[in-house]
Design a protein around this motif. Structure first.
Motif, PDB file in Angstrom:
ATOM      1  N   LYS B 107       1.180  -1.177   0.153  1.00  0.00           N
ATOM      2  CA  LYS B 107      -0.257   0.442  -0.733  1.00  0.00           C
ATOM      3  C   LYS B 107       1.028   1.485  -0.308  1.00  0.00           C
ATOM      4  O   LYS B 107       1.768   1.236   0.736  1.00  0.00           O
ATOM      5  CB  LYS B 107      -0.968   0.354   0.662  1.00  0.00           C
ATOM      6  CG  LYS B 107      -1.693  -0.985   1.323  1.00  0.00           C
ATOM      7  CD  LYS B 107      -3.079  -0.651   0.892  1.00  0.00           C
ATOM      8  CE  LYS B 107      -4.508  -2.494   0.989  1.00  0.00           C
ATOM      9  NZ  LYS B 107      -4.460  -2.414  -0.241  1.00  0.00           N
ATOM     10  N   THR B 108       0.318   2.526  -0.653  1.00  0.00           N
ATOM     11  CA  THR B 108       0.923   3.478  -0.697  1.00  0.00           C
ATOM     12  C   THR B 108       0.950   4.163   0.950  1.00  0.00           C
ATOM     13  O   THR B 108       0.188   4.046   1.572  1.00  0.00           O
ATOM     14  CB  THR B 108       0.483   4.166  -1.882  1.00  0.00           C
ATOM     15  OG1 THR B 108       0.660   3.664  -3.194  1.00  0.00           O
ATOM     16  CG2 THR B 108       1.247   5.115  -2.128  1.00  0.00           C
ATOM     17  N   PRO B 223       6.824   7.086  -7.128  1.00  0.00           N
ATOM     18  CA  PRO B 223       5.777   5.918  -7.649  1.00  0.00           C
ATOM     19  C   PRO B 223       5.835   5.276  -9.016  1.00  0.00           C
ATOM     20  O   PRO B 223       5.863   6.774  -9.827  1.00  0.00           O
ATOM     21  CB  PRO B 223       4.594   5.685  -6.581  1.00  0.00           C
ATOM     22  CG  PRO B 223       5.086   6.791  -5.575  1.00  0.00           C
ATOM     23  CD  PRO B 223       5.652   7.902  -6.274  1.00  0.00           C
ATOM     24  N   ILE B 262       3.984  11.574  -0.901  1.00  0.00           N
ATOM     25  CA  ILE B 262       4.378   9.520  -0.411  1.00  0.00           C
ATOM     26  C   ILE B 262       5.641   9.756   0.209  1.00  0.00           C
ATOM     27  O   ILE B 262       6.435   9.579  -0.881  1.00  0.00           O
ATOM     28  CB  ILE B 262       3.717   9.468  -1.994  1.00  0.00           C
ATOM     29  CG1 ILE B 262       3.124   9.768  -2.939  1.00  0.00           C
ATOM     30  CG2 ILE B 262       4.235   8.121  -2.203  1.00  0.00           C
ATOM     31  CD1 ILE B 262       2.470   9.461  -4.240  1.00  0.00           C
TER      32      ILE B 262
END
Lengths: 166, 264
Positions: B107-108, B223, B262
């Motif tokens: 999961k991010t 990502p 992120i």
């Protein structure tokens, strides 16, 4: 005073620059306050104000640290020398001219230091086409704000009233 | 003149000392404390001006919104039909992965941040956020909007705040690819604070207006698959090896209050 100028200039007016509030964004509050303070307080306090605002702006800038410090310091020095050697103190016209010269001097030093550091490869720096339109806008906005400042200070204080020797 | 000489010397000496202590990192604790103290006032003022600007924009575009609302309602209906089909495909995909013992995708991880100030100087396009090294941020991390659209990268990190370089800044460069049949790779570069474009696209690659541009994942900390923009026009010169796609942002960079960073 330095803190207030920094917060209003950067956070309030910096946010307006993206849309619609372009006129507000071209106001350089530091120069307006500097021109007024030169006529109201002593040189050491003006120097402190210039250094404090320069430090705050440098902290939040992507340019090499020191560009704003030097620009603010040298602008304050040049204006002080002009005021005490050439211009009449407490005169509305000298205040206006001081403000206009402040804009020119400030941008000269800013471009000089930022450009010099770019040439020495210590800084990434470019000027957009509308940068000089912004400078032109600052000439006008600074003059208008100084006019308003002069009128307000004149109303409530004797600082800008000429004193005659009998 | 003489009475100014000493203060001038002191001023210049102070500036040199401040610059030296900044680069020696001796001033870092004081700088961090200063930003931490100023941040609440700046956040409130920034929120106030964003609110004022949003009110002004909303009032002006109200009538356009009504017409757009009708079109969007129609689109939504179609998307809901597509969503139903996708849900079925997702369920089938999960089942097949399970049966083939695929490794679970991570999961991010992300952290939300509030924008404290807007553009800080006329030569760059950046914002300052109220997260820093103490929150796990490092240079080069991706910064996205709520819906996952890339806004920029972390450029400078201090203990309690960081500077985000927006995609429109002239120094911004992000490894990207087109969502076309050949997954063409290129570089999204900022164009003088006004827009951004995708460069280094080979002349032999087919690029169409409307193609979506996403991150390619070639930069370690960003990502793959983050939406960046869509192609507005394509500039090609026959004598050159590469062509350039001028991109159109999907969201406005002006109406930002909160962003997501992120984490690796």
């Amino acid at each position: 005073m330095a803190l207030l100028v920094f917060i209003v200039q950067l956070t309030f007016w910096g946010n307006q620059s993206a849309t619609g509030g372009r006129f507000i964004a071209i106001i350089n509050l530091f120069l307006v306050v500097l021109a007024l303070l030169l006529n109201l307080i002593n040189f050491k306090k003006v120097l402190f104000f210039a250094l404090a605002t320069g430090l705050f702006f440098d902290l939040y800038s992507n340019l090499t640290f020191g560009v704003f410090l030097f620009s603010h310091l040298l602008t304050a020095l040049v204006l002080t020398l002009l005021l005490f050697n050439f211009f009449t103190n407490r005169s509305f016209y000298s205040l206006l001219l001081l403000g206009i010269i402040a804009v020119a001097v400030y941008h000269f030093f800013f471009l000089f230091f930022a450009g010099l550091l770019y040439l020495l490869n210590l800084n990434s720096f470019f000027i957009k086409a509308d940068y000089f339109w912004g400078v032109f806008g600052q000439f006008i906005s600074t003059a208008i704000l100084l006019m308003i400042g002069f009128l307000i200070i004149n109303k409530f204080s004797r600082r800008f009233k000429p004193s005659f020797l009998n | 003149m003489r009475r100014f000489f000493r203060p001038i010397l002191v001023g210049i000496a102070l500036v040199v000392i401040l610059i030296a202590t900044h680069y020696l990192r001796w001033l870092a604790p004081a700088e961090n404390l200063l930003v931490k103290v100023l941040a609440p006032a700046q956040e409130r003022l920034y929120g106030l001006t964003s609110g004022l600007r949003n009110f002004h924009n909303n009032w002006l575009t109200k009538r356009d919104l009504l017409a757009e609302n009708e079109q969007l309602a129609e689109k939504l209906k179609n998307y809901q039909i597509d969503q139903a089909k996708l849900n079925n495909l997702q369920a089938e995909n999960d089942l097949l992965k399970k049966e083939l013992n695929f490794v679970q995708e991570e999961k991010t991880k992300f952290i939300s941040a509030q924008i404290v100030t807007g553009v800080s100087d006329p030569a760059s396009q950046s914002v300052v956020i109220n997260r820093g090294a103490k929150d796990g941020l490092t240079k080069g991390l991706a910064v996205v909007e709520d819906s996952g659209i890339l806004l920029g990268k972390i450029y400078k990190v201090s203990d309690n705040f960081s500077t985000v370089l927006l995609l429109t800044d002239n120094n911004s460069k992000v490894a990207a690819m087109l969502q076309n049949s050949t997954k063409t790779a290129g570089l999204v570069e900022g164009q003088f604070g006004l827009s951004f474009s995708m460069t280094n696209i080979p002349q032999t690659e087919a690029v169409q207006v409307g193609d979506l541009v996403v991150t390619s994942g070639l930069e370690g900390q960003i990502p793959k698959g983050l939406l960046i923009a869509e192609v507005a026009t394509v500039k090609e010169v026959e004598s050159e090896i590469f062509k350039t796609a001028i991109l159109k942002p999907i969201i406005s960079f002006a109406d930002l209050s909160y962003v997501l960073v992120i984490l690796p």
